[in-house]
Design an enzyme around this catalytic site. Sequence first.
Site, short mmCIF file in Angstrom:
data_model
loop_
_atom_site.label_atom_id
_atom_site.label_comp_id
_atom_site.label_asym_id
_atom_site.label_seq_id
_atom_site.Cartn_x
_atom_site.Cartn_y
_atom_site.Cartn_z
N TYR A 99 3.69 -23.79 -14.33
CA TYR A 99 2.44 -23.22 -15.01
C TYR A 99 2.60 -21.68 -15.17
O TYR A 99 1.60 -21.11 -15.67
CB TYR A 99 1.18 -23.79 -14.31
CG TYR A 99 1.17 -25.10 -14.23
CD1 TYR A 99 0.67 -25.83 -15.60
CD2 TYR A 99 1.36 -26.01 -13.21
CE1 TYR A 99 0.63 -27.15 -15.64
CE2 TYR A 99 1.22 -27.27 -13.30
CZ TYR A 99 0.83 -28.08 -14.43
OH TYR A 99 0.74 -29.47 -14.64
N ASN A 134 -8.21 -27.42 -22.24
CA ASN A 134 -7.12 -28.05 -21.51
C ASN A 134 -7.90 -28.67 -20.30
O ASN A 134 -8.04 -28.34 -19.41
CB ASN A 134 -6.31 -26.84 -20.96
CG ASN A 134 -5.20 -27.26 -20.07
OD1 ASN A 134 -5.04 -28.51 -19.97
ND2 ASN A 134 -4.39 -26.30 -19.56
N HIS A 150 -5.40 -37.53 -19.56
CA HIS A 150 -4.59 -38.88 -19.66
C HIS A 150 -5.67 -39.87 -18.90
O HIS A 150 -5.09 -41.10 -19.12
CB HIS A 150 -3.52 -38.81 -18.69
CG HIS A 150 -2.71 -37.32 -18.87
ND1 HIS A 150 -1.94 -37.21 -20.07
CD2 HIS A 150 -2.47 -36.20 -18.25
CE1 HIS A 150 -1.51 -36.23 -19.79
NE2 HIS A 150 -1.68 -35.31 -18.82
N ASP A 179 -15.20 -39.24 -25.82
CA ASP A 179 -16.47 -39.45 -26.36
C ASP A 179 -17.25 -38.26 -26.68
O ASP A 179 -18.18 -38.29 -27.61
CB ASP A 179 -17.13 -40.72 -25.48
CG ASP A 179 -16.32 -42.08 -25.80
OD1 ASP A 179 -15.38 -42.14 -26.64
OD2 ASP A 179 -16.64 -42.95 -24.95
N HIS A 217 -2.13 -27.27 -23.69
CA HIS A 217 -1.45 -27.64 -22.72
C HIS A 217 -0.70 -26.72 -22.24
O HIS A 217 0.27 -26.18 -23.04
CB HIS A 217 -0.74 -28.88 -22.69
CG HIS A 217 -1.75 -30.09 -22.97
ND1 HIS A 217 -2.39 -30.57 -21.65
CD2 HIS A 217 -2.09 -30.80 -23.84
CE1 HIS A 217 -3.19 -31.73 -22.39
NE2 HIS A 217 -3.07 -31.86 -23.47
N ILE A 218 -0.14 -25.89 -21.02
CA ILE A 218 0.73 -25.25 -20.65
C ILE A 218 1.87 -25.64 -20.89
O ILE A 218 2.98 -25.01 -21.42
CB ILE A 218 0.31 -24.32 -19.31
CG1 ILE A 218 -0.94 -23.79 -19.42
CG2 ILE A 218 1.35 -23.37 -18.81
CD1 ILE A 218 -1.55 -23.50 -17.87
N SER A 219 2.27 -26.42 -20.27
CA SER A 219 3.68 -27.38 -20.18
C SER A 219 3.64 -28.46 -21.58
O SER A 219 2.55 -28.74 -21.96
CB SER A 219 3.73 -28.07 -19.04
OG SER A 219 2.90 -29.15 -18.79
N ARG A 225 2.12 -38.85 -18.28
CA ARG A 225 1.41 -37.48 -19.19
C ARG A 225 1.52 -37.30 -20.48
O ARG A 225 1.22 -36.59 -21.17
CB ARG A 225 2.09 -36.26 -18.56
CG ARG A 225 1.79 -35.96 -16.75
CD ARG A 225 2.23 -34.44 -16.60
NE ARG A 225 2.16 -34.49 -15.13
CZ ARG A 225 1.33 -34.46 -14.32
NH1 ARG A 225 0.18 -33.97 -14.89
NH2 ARG A 225 1.40 -34.11 -12.80
#
Length: 146
Positions: free
Chosen positions: A22, A73, A79, A86, A99-101, A110
């Site tokens: 990260y 994020n 997940h 909703d 997402h950073i990764s 993931r």
Amino acid sequence: MNILLINGPNLNLLGTREPEIYGSKTLNDIENDLSSIANDKIINLECFQSNHEGEIVDKIQDSIKNVQGILINAGAFTHTSISIRDALIGSKIPFVELHISNIFSREEFRKESFLTDKAIGIISGFGISSYSLGLYGIIEYLKNKK
């Protein structure tokens, strides 16, 4: 134009949590960088972080009348959270999933996102730059939508 940045669980630990994945910037660093970009573009950016699913749902619902776009994020809630999905759908506020990764090159669990199919776009795997790319993307989307 008002844009809401939502960060989910454990993102308050950026800078110390798994820096090999990260990076070393803190959430405060990221928020300051994005605020500078937003100010240059004459955009109002509100930053929000919570480790609690219900608080994120409440924030989305509370933003319906005054926010034109969301950057999210959702962390691990990406997940698992049907309620955040909703809330985003129900709000009808366009959102970009961040997402950073690269979540699709990590563990199997993931690779599934409850948000991707409803997002106007997803930015994943560009490190901290995912945030600025997402901000530029949603600004352009909202300008072209008018």
